[in-house]
Design a protein around this motif. Structure first.
Motif, PDB file in Angstrom:
ATOM      1  N   LEU A   1       0.836  -1.195   0.000  1.00 15.42           N
ATOM      2  CA  LEU A   1       0.000   0.000   0.000  1.00 15.42           C
ATOM      3  C   LEU A   1       0.875   1.250   0.000  1.00 15.42           C
ATOM      4  O   LEU A   1       2.048   1.202   0.392  1.00 15.42           O
ATOM      5  CB  LEU A   1      -0.890   0.004   1.236  1.00 15.42           C
ATOM      6  N   ASP A   2       0.326   2.350  -0.440  1.00 19.48           N
ATOM      7  CA  ASP A   2       0.973   3.641  -0.255  1.00 19.48           C
ATOM      8  C   ASP A   2       0.622   4.151   1.129  1.00 19.48           C
ATOM      9  O   ASP A   2      -0.499   3.951   1.615  1.00 19.48           O
ATOM     10  CB  ASP A   2       0.507   4.639  -1.314  1.00 19.48           C
ATOM     11  N   GLU A   3       1.559   4.841   1.769  1.00 20.33           N
ATOM     12  CA  GLU A   3       1.314   5.315   3.132  1.00 20.33           C
ATOM     13  C   GLU A   3       0.081   6.210   3.215  1.00 20.33           C
ATOM     14  O   GLU A   3      -0.636   6.198   4.221  1.00 20.33           O
ATOM     15  CB  GLU A   3       2.539   6.060   3.660  1.00 20.33           C
ATOM     16  N   ASN A   4      -0.188   6.950   2.128  1.00 19.99           N
ATOM     17  CA  ASN A   4      -1.346   7.851   2.164  1.00 19.99           C
ATOM     18  C   ASN A   4      -2.676   7.106   2.118  1.00 19.99           C
ATOM     19  O   ASN A   4      -3.735   7.720   2.264  1.00 19.99           O
ATOM     20  CB  ASN A   4      -1.273   8.894   1.039  1.00 19.99           C
ATOM     21  N   GLN A   5      -2.647   5.785   1.929  1.00 22.81           N
ATOM     22  CA  GLN A   5      -3.864   4.985   1.992  1.00 22.81           C
ATOM     23  C   GLN A   5      -4.219   4.603   3.428  1.00 22.81           C
ATOM     24  O   GLN A   5      -5.321   4.102   3.686  1.00 22.81           O
ATOM     25  CB  GLN A   5      -3.717   3.703   1.171  1.00 22.81           C
ATOM     26  N   LEU A   6      -3.289   4.822   4.339  1.00 19.99           N
ATOM     27  CA  LEU A   6      -3.464   4.402   5.728  1.00 19.99           C
ATOM     28  C   LEU A   6      -3.833   5.594   6.602  1.00 19.99           C
ATOM     29  O   LEU A   6      -3.422   6.724   6.332  1.00 19.99           O
ATOM     30  CB  LEU A   6      -2.173   3.751   6.232  1.00 19.99           C
ATOM     31  N   PRO A   7      -4.623   5.388   7.666  1.00 14.08           N
ATOM     32  CA  PRO A   7      -5.137   4.093   8.102  1.00 14.08           C
ATOM     33  C   PRO A   7      -6.347   3.646   7.287  1.00 14.08           C
ATOM     34  O   PRO A   7      -7.092   4.479   6.750  1.00 14.08           O
ATOM     35  CB  PRO A   7      -5.557   4.364   9.546  1.00 14.08           C
ATOM     36  N   ILE A   8      -6.510   2.336   7.195  1.00 12.35           N
ATOM     37  CA  ILE A   8      -7.725   1.740   6.651  1.00 12.35           C
ATOM     38  C   ILE A   8      -8.549   1.264   7.848  1.00 12.35           C
ATOM     39  O   ILE A   8      -8.055   0.506   8.690  1.00 12.35           O
ATOM     40  CB  ILE A   8      -7.399   0.555   5.720  1.00 12.35           C
ATOM     41  N   ARG A   9      -9.793   1.740   7.935  1.00 11.33           N
ATOM     42  CA  ARG A   9     -10.655   1.400   9.070  1.00 11.33           C
ATOM     43  C   ARG A   9     -11.931   0.764   8.556  1.00 11.33           C
ATOM     44  O   ARG A   9     -12.665   1.374   7.786  1.00 11.33           O
ATOM     45  CB  ARG A   9     -10.976   2.653   9.880  1.00 11.33           C
ATOM     46  N   MET A  10     -12.198  -0.467   8.986  1.00 13.67           N
ATOM     47  CA  MET A  10     -13.318  -1.242   8.459  1.00 13.67           C
ATOM     48  C   MET A  10     -14.184  -1.787   9.593  1.00 13.67           C
ATOM     49  O   MET A  10     -13.721  -1.993  10.709  1.00 13.67           O
ATOM     50  CB  MET A  10     -12.793  -2.415   7.625  1.00 13.67           C
ATOM     51  N   THR A  11     -15.448  -2.029   9.259  1.00 18.13           N
ATOM     52  CA  THR A  11     -16.346  -2.716  10.179  1.00 18.13           C
ATOM     53  C   THR A  11     -17.225  -3.663   9.388  1.00 18.13           C
ATOM     54  O   THR A  11     -17.545  -3.397   8.226  1.00 18.13           O
ATOM     55  CB  THR A  11     -17.210  -1.724  10.985  1.00 18.13           C
ATOM     56  N   ALA A  12     -17.591  -4.774  10.002  1.00 16.48           N
ATOM     57  CA  ALA A  12     -18.446  -5.758   9.336  1.00 16.48           C
ATOM     58  C   ALA A  12     -19.308  -6.469  10.366  1.00 16.48           C
ATOM     59  O   ALA A  12     -18.877  -6.721  11.496  1.00 16.48           O
ATOM     60  CB  ALA A  12     -17.608  -6.782   8.568  1.00 16.48           C
ATOM     61  N   HIS A  13     -20.528  -6.786   9.955  1.00 13.88           N
ATOM     62  CA  HIS A  13     -21.454  -7.570  10.776  1.00 13.88           C
ATOM     63  C   HIS A  13     -21.571  -8.938  10.131  1.00 13.88           C
ATOM     64  O   HIS A  13     -22.011  -9.047   8.982  1.00 13.88           O
ATOM     65  CB  HIS A  13     -22.815  -6.866  10.822  1.00 13.88           C
ATOM     66  N   THR A  14     -21.133  -9.969  10.831  1.00 13.39           N
ATOM     67  CA  THR A  14     -21.146 -11.313  10.256  1.00 13.39           C
ATOM     68  C   THR A  14     -21.561 -12.352  11.279  1.00 13.39           C
ATOM     69  O   THR A  14     -21.510 -12.131  12.490  1.00 13.39           O
ATOM     70  CB  THR A  14     -19.756 -11.737   9.723  1.00 13.39           C
ATOM     71  N   GLN A  15     -21.946 -13.500  10.756  1.00 14.93           N
ATOM     72  CA  GLN A  15     -22.034 -14.709  11.564  1.00 14.93           C
ATOM     73  C   GLN A  15     -20.606 -15.152  11.905  1.00 14.93           C
ATOM     74  O   GLN A  15     -19.686 -14.984  11.115  1.00 14.93           O
ATOM     75  CB  GLN A  15     -22.736 -15.821  10.783  1.00 14.93           C
ATOM     76  N   CYS A  16     -20.438 -15.708  13.096  1.00 16.11           N
ATOM     77  CA  CYS A  16     -19.138 -16.207  13.542  1.00 16.11           C
ATOM     78  C   CYS A  16     -19.325 -17.624  14.074  1.00 16.11           C
ATOM     79  O   CYS A  16     -20.383 -17.953  14.610  1.00 16.11           O
ATOM     80  CB  CYS A  16     -18.566 -15.312  14.640  1.00 16.11           C
ATOM     81  N   PHE A  17     -18.288 -18.436  13.936  1.00 14.07           N
ATOM     82  CA  PHE A  17     -18.398 -19.846  14.297  1.00 14.07           C
ATOM     83  C   PHE A  17     -17.177 -20.276  15.098  1.00 14.07           C
ATOM     84  O   PHE A  17     -16.049 -20.129  14.642  1.00 14.07           O
ATOM     85  CB  PHE A  17     -18.519 -20.713  13.035  1.00 14.07           C
ATOM     86  N   ARG A  18     -17.426 -20.831  16.289  1.00 14.32           N
ATOM     87  CA  ARG A  18     -16.328 -21.301  17.126  1.00 14.32           C
ATOM     88  C   ARG A  18     -16.704 -22.626  17.766  1.00 14.32           C
ATOM     89  O   ARG A  18     -17.818 -22.801  18.242  1.00 14.32           O
ATOM     90  CB  ARG A  18     -16.000 -20.276  18.219  1.00 14.32           C
ATOM     91  N   SER A  19     -15.749 -23.520  17.803  1.00 15.06           N
ATOM     92  CA  SER A  19     -16.011 -24.838  18.387  1.00 15.06           C
ATOM     93  C   SER A  19     -16.055 -24.778  19.905  1.00 15.06           C
ATOM     94  O   SER A  19     -16.570 -25.683  20.549  1.00 15.06           O
ATOM     95  CB  SER A  19     -14.930 -25.829  17.942  1.00 15.06           C
ATOM     96  N   GLU A  20     -15.498 -23.694  20.484  1.00 18.75           N
ATOM     97  CA  GLU A  20     -15.410 -23.545  21.941  1.00 18.75           C
ATOM     98  C   GLU A  20     -14.667 -24.713  22.564  1.00 18.75           C
ATOM     99  O   GLU A  20     -15.015 -25.214  23.642  1.00 18.75           O
ATOM    100  CB  GLU A  20     -16.807 -23.397  22.567  1.00 18.75           C
ATOM    101  N   ALA A  21     -13.606 -25.168  21.860  1.00 22.24           N
ATOM    102  CA  ALA A  21     -12.766 -26.233  22.398  1.00 22.24           C
ATOM    103  C   ALA A  21     -12.163 -25.783  23.729  1.00 22.24           C
ATOM    104  O   ALA A  21     -11.698 -24.664  23.873  1.00 22.24           O
ATOM    105  CB  ALA A  21     -11.653 -26.560  21.402  1.00 22.24           C
ATOM    106  N   GLY A  22     -12.205 -26.669  24.700  1.00 23.23           N
ATOM    107  CA  GLY A  22     -11.638 -26.344  26.006  1.00 23.23           C
ATOM    108  C   GLY A  22     -12.573 -25.584  26.925  1.00 23.23           C
ATOM    109  O   GLY A  22     -12.173 -25.198  28.022  1.00 23.23           O
ATOM    110  N   SER A  23     -13.824 -25.351  26.465  1.00 22.81           N
ATOM    111  CA  SER A  23     -14.749 -24.581  27.314  1.00 22.81           C
ATOM    112  C   SER A  23     -15.801 -25.472  27.956  1.00 22.81           C
ATOM    113  O   SER A  23     -16.826 -24.986  28.415  1.00 22.81           O
ATOM    114  CB  SER A  23     -15.441 -23.498  26.484  1.00 22.81           C
TER     115      SER A  23
END
Length: 430
Positions: A245-267
């Motif tokens: 990237l060129d430095e003038n492109q930074l910072p890049i700030r993003m947000t997203a709403h998604t489904q998330c999936f975790r096995s919760e191993a060890g919980s």
């Protein structure tokens, strides 16, 4: 992952940083493997030079009719060719082993991160809001009369097993309203760019944000090799993978709403009731890509973004900095936001905001060109929950519950609910 040159130059500092995480020294094993790998590469280069010289001499020997020398040199060329192939293969194997070793070692904590063993050594930075004084015993979210019709664990268990929930009616409308409110606030007030990303990713993306190779059991993989994202940190951060990237492109700030999936191993045995710890949940994620000299300030800014959501909802919370023993694998430093849950009479995590330095950028080979010139440098990456939607729903329900089983909803959500202000005791939205 880690810069092998930095480990070569100061192995003691590397091991000292690992010791702050409660880990044994790793530099001796790393440097031994690295030295052997480099020796094989050097030997292969020497053999290549020998082969090239012998190849040139073969023609000369044949031209002058020296059959014995011709045969010797031809045999030498074949011998060196085989030696080069062997040394190169061995060096490649060791290079892969070194890369795997470095990928399994956690990020090094920043100097201002408190040293400690576990959550008991975390340091509280500040609190906001005063937990409400109830004139009745507050219930956990799944026990509230108005919530019960819209939060169905039995049907979810029939469909999918434990740690799933079916949401209906007023409850899912509030859940959806929370996600929309978070996104709108992050975009309009915090300057983040809303992004929609896949929830199925290639293996390289999971390596890039350090879910692999060490934490494969914590996520789900499909039969054709895709991985279900544990959070959209994976997709948002990897949007710059392989880029300069060129430095003038930074910072890049993003947000997203998604489904998330975790096995919760060890919980096993943890949070088995209610919807605090689920295999499938929704989150509004924040990710920033910055230059190295701005990532510290960006970490504080992202923390304020998450805090602002809780303040607008009127939810009491505290902000803590995690100690070295409680910090996540990829983080240099982490701020946790813990929201007050009156049903549990305690604060519970609702957001982790972490600065990762160039740890993930090295895995992804994500760089930028400095504005003043010079060689490309690795970017810094940051991620944080802004917020976990299900946990925020829990907090809204528990903090707004009334003695008759109804729930008063935060004013900022009313426009997202068609002007409705509460969940009645019969589960209807009113």
């Amino acid at each position: 992952m880690h810069d092998i040159r930095a480990i070569r130059e100061n192995p003691a500092a590397f091991d000292a940083a690992l010791a702050r995480r409660g880990l044994p020294p790793a530099s001796p094993e790393i440097l031994a493997l690295d030295a052997d790998r480099r020796a094989k590469i050097a030997a292969a280069e020497t053999a290549t030079a020998d082969q090239n010289r012998a190849s040139k001499d073969v023609g000369a020997a044949k031209a002058r009719g020296d059959d014995a020398e011709f045969e010797r040199l031809r045999a030498l060329v074949a011998e060196k060719k085989a030696e080069i192939a062997r040394l190169t293969a061995e060096a490649d194997t060791q290079d892969a082993a070194l890369r795997d070793m470095l990928m399994r070692i956690p990020n090094l904590p920043l100097a201002d991160v408190p040293t400690g063993k576990d959550e008991d050594d975390n340091v509280e930075l500040r609190r906001w809001g005063t937990p409400r004084a109830f004139d009745f015993k507050p219930l956990e979210h799944f026990e509230i009369a108005g919530v019960k019709p819209g939060m169905d664990f039995e049907t979810a268990a029939k469909l999918s097993g434990a740690r799933f929930v079916v949401l209906r009616g007023a409850v899912i409308r509030v859940h959806r309203a929370l996600a929309q409110f978070m996104l709108d606030t992050h975009v309009a007030e915090h300057g983040l760019t809303e992004t929609w990303t896949p929830v199925l990713v290639k293996e390289d993306a999971m390596y890039g944000t350090n879910q692999l190779p060490k934490f494969a059991e914590d996520s789900y993989q499909t039969t054709n090799g895709w991985w279900l994202v544990p959070t959209s940190e994976v997709t948002l951060t990897n949007t710059v993978a392989g880029d300069i990237l060129d430095e003038n492109q930074l910072p890049i700030r993003m947000t997203a709403h998604t489904q998330c999936f975790r096995s919760e191993a060890g919980s096993a045995g943890k949070d088995t009731t209610g919807m605090l710890r689920q295999h499938q949940f929704e989150k509004v994620e924040m990710v920033s890509i910055t230059t190295p000299d701005t990532s510290g300030a960006e970490h504080d800014r992202m923390t304020r973004c998450a805090e602002n959501i809780l303040e607008k909802l009127g939810l009491p919370y505290r902000t803590i900095v995690l100690c070295t023993g409680d910090m996540g694998f990829g983080a240099q430093k982490t701020h946790d936001l813990e929201v007050w849950l009156p049903g549990q009479n305690r604060y519970r995590e609702i957001s982790s905001v972490s600065v990762c330095g160039d740890f993930q950028a090295r895995r992804m080979n994500a760089r930028f060109r400095p504005a003043g010139g010079g060689k490309p440098e690795f970017v810094h990456t940051l991620n944080g929950s802004g917020l976990a939607v299900g946990r925020c729903l829990i907090a809204v329900l528990e903090n707004g519950q009334q003695a008759d089983g109804s729930v008063d909803l935060p004013a900022v959500l009313h426009p997202y609910l068609g002007g409705k202000t509460r969940i009645a005791a019969d589960g209807s939205l009113q």
